[in-house]
Design an enzyme around this catalytic site. Structure first.
Site, PDB file in Angstrom:
ATOM      1  N   ASP A 114       0.729  -1.227  -0.077  1.00 30.35           N
ATOM      2  CA  ASP A 114      -0.084   0.105  -0.111  1.00 30.35           C
ATOM      3  C   ASP A 114       0.901   1.161   0.087  1.00 30.35           C
ATOM      4  O   ASP A 114       0.632   2.068  -0.764  1.00 30.35           O
ATOM      5  CB  ASP A 114      -0.904  -0.133   1.185  1.00 30.35           C
ATOM      6  CG  ASP A 114      -1.784   1.313   1.208  1.00 30.35           C
ATOM      7  OD1 ASP A 114      -2.666   1.389   0.412  1.00 30.35           O
ATOM      8  OD2 ASP A 114      -1.617   1.936   2.307  1.00 30.35           O
ATOM      9  N   GLU A 170      -1.706  -5.465  -3.933  1.00 25.27           N
ATOM     10  CA  GLU A 170      -0.660  -4.785  -3.118  1.00 25.27           C
ATOM     11  C   GLU A 170       0.361  -5.484  -2.715  1.00 25.27           C
ATOM     12  O   GLU A 170       1.570  -5.373  -2.534  1.00 25.27           O
ATOM     13  CB  GLU A 170      -1.522  -4.158  -1.984  1.00 25.27           C
ATOM     14  CG  GLU A 170      -2.176  -3.021  -2.289  1.00 25.27           C
ATOM     15  CD  GLU A 170      -3.131  -2.285  -1.245  1.00 25.27           C
ATOM     16  OE1 GLU A 170      -3.449  -1.134  -1.279  1.00 25.27           O
ATOM     17  OE2 GLU A 170      -3.267  -3.029  -0.138  1.00 25.27           O
TER      18      GLU A 170
END
Length: 229
Positions: free
Chosen positions: A50, A121
């Protein structure tokens, strides 16, 4: 279906020096919880991915667009949102490589946007740990940035919009609070309240805390600024 590292590396156009990182990226918590041996799942990689994704996208937007900070913030939010990440994961068939527990498998986890976005991610983080920022940048540029032109964004960033609206007056304090969560692990629902100077102005629900906060901000905008809704 099973994780096939050689096939996935070919799709990603990146060969891992440590393929174990890619396996971890494909391992959902449900699989690790059901495993009879100690198994590492992808939540820590998701956390790192992220942040790496946010930096790469911010750098891209800074150099590709001369727009002001507020617009850049909204554009970045759109490019790293669950919809964008899940779309990228679908395009490369990431769901076919996921390692899921039985319940998650039966519940349609391979096509669930939240799981696919988290896995995307995690892949970005795995590439970063294996080959540095250049490796992560290659994946992000190839599968995410090219698919979201800066002129055709689709995801509203209600939190940023609400922040900008309330800051038109001085000394305004916004706060988000998680007030509840329910449902099984594969289908959680989170409840969030947003307050302005201590008074609740909106409530929201979502499949993650982030999505619930966005929903609460959307509700607050409708309540306080109906002309903007």
């Amino acid at each position: 279906m099973a994780h096939k590292p050689e096939e996935l590396q070919e799709v990603l156009q990146y060969t891992f020096k440590n393929p174990a990182l890619l396996r971890i990226a494909m391992t959902h918590t449900s699989y690790a919880n059901e495993s009879k041996v100690a198994t590492t799942h992808n939540e820590r990689l998701e956390f790192l991915g992220d942040s790496v994704l946010s930096v790469v996208v911010a750098d891209y937007l800074f150099h590709q667009s001369g727009r002001p900070e507020g617009e850049l913030t909204r554009m970045r939010a759109d490019m790293v949102c669950e919809t964008t990440l899940a779309g990228a994961a679908n395009r490369i068939g990431l769901g076919n490589h996921l390692l899921l527990g039985h319940g998650e498998e039966q519940g349609g986890g391979r096509s669930r946007d939240s799981i696919l976005a988290d896995a995307m991610e995690s892949v970005i983080a795995a590439c970063f740990l294996d080959g540095g920022l250049d490796a992560a940048l290659q994946v992000v540029r190839t599968f995410i940035l090219v698919e979201v032109p800066v002129t055709k964004l689709h995801n509203a960033d209600y939190k940023t919009e609400l922040q900008e609206l309330v800051q038109q007056k001085k000394n305004q304090v916004l706060a988000y609070e998680l007030v509840g969560q329910s449902g099984p692990d594969h289908d959680k629902q989170f409840s969030v309240e947003v307050s302005l100077n201590g008074a609740i102005i909106g409530k929201g629900i979502g499949s993650s805390k982030k999505r619930a906060e966005q929903d609460a901000a959307r509700c607050a905008i409708e309540n306080l600024f109906p002309e903007k809704a």
